[in-house]
Design an enzyme around this catalytic site. Sequence first.
Site, short mmCIF file in Angstrom:
data_model
loop_
_atom_site.label_atom_id
_atom_site.label_comp_id
_atom_site.label_asym_id
_atom_site.label_seq_id
_atom_site.Cartn_x
_atom_site.Cartn_y
_atom_site.Cartn_z
N LYS A 125 -13.57 -9.00 -12.81
CA LYS A 125 -12.14 -8.88 -13.14
C LYS A 125 -12.02 -9.01 -14.64
CE LYS A 125 -8.15 -8.28 -11.15
NZ LYS A 125 -7.79 -7.60 -9.90
N ASP A 165 -4.62 -3.18 -12.34
CA ASP A 165 -4.07 -4.36 -11.66
C ASP A 165 -2.68 -4.53 -12.28
OD1 ASP A 165 -4.87 -6.76 -9.81
OD2 ASP A 165 -3.94 -7.73 -11.51
P1 NDP Z 1 2.30 -4.10 -10.93
O1 NDP Z 1 2.20 -4.48 -12.36
O2 NDP Z 1 2.42 -2.66 -10.58
O3 NDP Z 1 3.53 -4.87 -10.23
C1 NDP Z 1 3.61 -6.26 -10.24
C2 NDP Z 1 4.91 -6.67 -9.58
O4 NDP Z 1 4.92 -8.08 -9.43
C3 NDP Z 1 6.14 -6.34 -10.43
O5 NDP Z 1 7.23 -6.13 -9.58
C4 NDP Z 1 6.29 -7.60 -11.27
O6 NDP Z 1 7.61 -7.81 -11.76
C5 NDP Z 1 5.95 -8.66 -10.25
N1 NDP Z 1 5.41 -9.84 -10.95
C6 NDP Z 1 4.33 -9.88 -11.77
N2 NDP Z 1 4.16 -11.12 -12.25
C7 NDP Z 1 5.14 -11.86 -11.71
C8 NDP Z 1 5.50 -13.23 -11.81
N3 NDP Z 1 4.79 -14.08 -12.59
N4 NDP Z 1 6.57 -13.65 -11.10
C9 NDP Z 1 7.29 -12.79 -10.32
N5 NDP Z 1 6.99 -11.49 -10.19
C10 NDP Z 1 5.94 -11.04 -10.87
O7 NDP Z 1 1.01 -4.76 -10.23
P2 NDP Z 1 0.35 -4.40 -8.83
O8 NDP Z 1 1.39 -3.95 -7.86
O9 NDP Z 1 -0.82 -3.53 -9.09
O10 NDP Z 1 -0.24 -5.83 -8.39
C11 NDP Z 1 0.52 -6.74 -7.60
C12 NDP Z 1 -0.43 -7.73 -6.94
O11 NDP Z 1 -1.37 -7.02 -6.09
C13 NDP Z 1 -1.30 -8.56 -7.88
O12 NDP Z 1 -1.52 -9.83 -7.31
C14 NDP Z 1 -2.61 -7.79 -7.92
O13 NDP Z 1 -3.70 -8.59 -8.29
C15 NDP Z 1 -2.70 -7.36 -6.46
N6 NDP Z 1 -3.59 -6.24 -6.20
C16 NDP Z 1 -3.40 -5.04 -6.81
C17 NDP Z 1 -4.23 -3.98 -6.51
C18 NDP Z 1 -3.98 -2.61 -7.04
O14 NDP Z 1 -4.63 -1.69 -6.55
N7 NDP Z 1 -3.10 -2.40 -7.98
C19 NDP Z 1 -5.38 -4.15 -5.61
C20 NDP Z 1 -5.44 -5.44 -4.95
C21 NDP Z 1 -4.58 -6.43 -5.28
P3 NDP Z 1 7.94 -7.50 -13.31
O15 NDP Z 1 7.93 -6.01 -13.41
O16 NDP Z 1 9.28 -8.13 -13.52
O17 NDP Z 1 6.86 -8.16 -14.12
#
Ligand code: NDP
Length: 446
Positions: A125, A165
Amino acid sequence: MSDISSFMRGLERRNPGETEFHQAVREVVETVMPFIAEHSKYKEAQILERMTEPDRIVIFRVTWVDDKGQIRANRAWRVQFNNSIGPYKGGLRFHPTVTLSVLKFLGFEQVLKNSLTGLPMGGAKGGSNFNPRGKSNGEVMRFCQSLMIELHRYIGEVTDIPAGDIGVGDREISYLFGQYKRLTNRFVGTLTGKGLAFGGSLIRKEATGYGCVYFCEHMLNHVGDSIADKKVSVSGSGNVAIYTVEKAIQLGARVITMSDSSGYIHDPQGIDLEKLEFIKDLKEVRRGRISEYAERYPSASFFEGERPWRVPVDVALPCATQNEIDESDALTLLGNGVLAVCEGANMPTNLEGAHAFGAAKILYGPAKAANAGGVAVSGLEQSQNSLRLSWSREEVDGRLKTIMSGIHERCVSYGDRGDGSVNYVTGANIGGFVKVADAMLAYGPV
Ligand code: NDP
């Protein structure tokens, strides 16, 4: 002192202050230690001690110039955790909350998750405390190009293959890949999540969210139920959340919440595919806030600064970030009769919350099993790059379904409680551990 306490004391002493890393390891150790006690070969070879120590960590400064001409500096890391069963593989996260502890927790989880997929991938990571929010495209591009000037020395198509991510989507991967190609003068699949025009895979964008819903459907099917007609809450509105909602709607569920870091929206009428198109445009193109949904659709309300867990639902799918469900959220969900919680995000439930779900014996699909679809299709992107072929949507989706079904079976075989119910946390942890541990045993002490 129990084996678990003494192991954790040592780990906490060696990694002071890394609370997220401690949490992720504790969750695994609690379930794997009894298995190790029954299989002394793993204890004798100190497999758990070795598996919780990353192979190496690279830390570097990223200097870039903002639109005002000011010089800025961020810190970046790549944690290459374990390559026993394949080249390092795992995402890059750009977010101000990124620390070494967060990346070590994510890297450790990634090792077991990648093993669970059945594909030959090790775990890693990386990322930076750079905040893409509010930055121009030019600033994001200059940051990505500067980061790659250092990162390219440590990655490669058979060494370490980063992906996206939080904060790293199509745009960032494109800038990173373009710079990698320029620096190395090689067109190879060293990053995944690429655009379709330059080696990306169909369904990669959708894979984590679709896979999470496929896994949830398997858990429900296993007890003779299904997600159709279920009331569902989703947190987040990023890549994982959007495609989780899309697949849940397609399978007949009624999704009533989504969120971002400023609050959540509740739409009792349900988010349909047309409303989801509005969210895709809002988040993927305009980079706006979820509160705009409630301004656009009068059936919805926006709750500032809150998380969606007090809304009564049958199924909860946390898809935003780590530790977004604490014990009190978990008890609220249980009090409202939740049947299944399936994690799209990494470690969205804290330890106390996870223990509450475990004690209640609801269907609780932990991240390393439930969100493995993303890395699985990244693995398929690598295969297509090596073969110099592009598979159809149906082909990739079919393989994703097969992989999620295989992960579910592995969880059931290692997590059967003997009373007809399945502890998916135990199943995923042991199911992921065994293959990596056996490879490490075979190599001897390397
Ligand atoms: P994105 O950046 O596309 O979206 C993240 C989302 O989560 C946004 O809506 C963001 O809101 C919100 N968010 C982020 N940080 C916080 C916080 N501290 N408190 C509240 N809301 C928060 O990321 P992904 O969708 O790619 O990833 C989301 C999760 O899924 C993570 O845990 C990631 O590790 C996991 N994941 C992702 C994969 C992938 O393929 N992308 C694969 C496996 C797991 P805002 O826009 O306001 O920041």
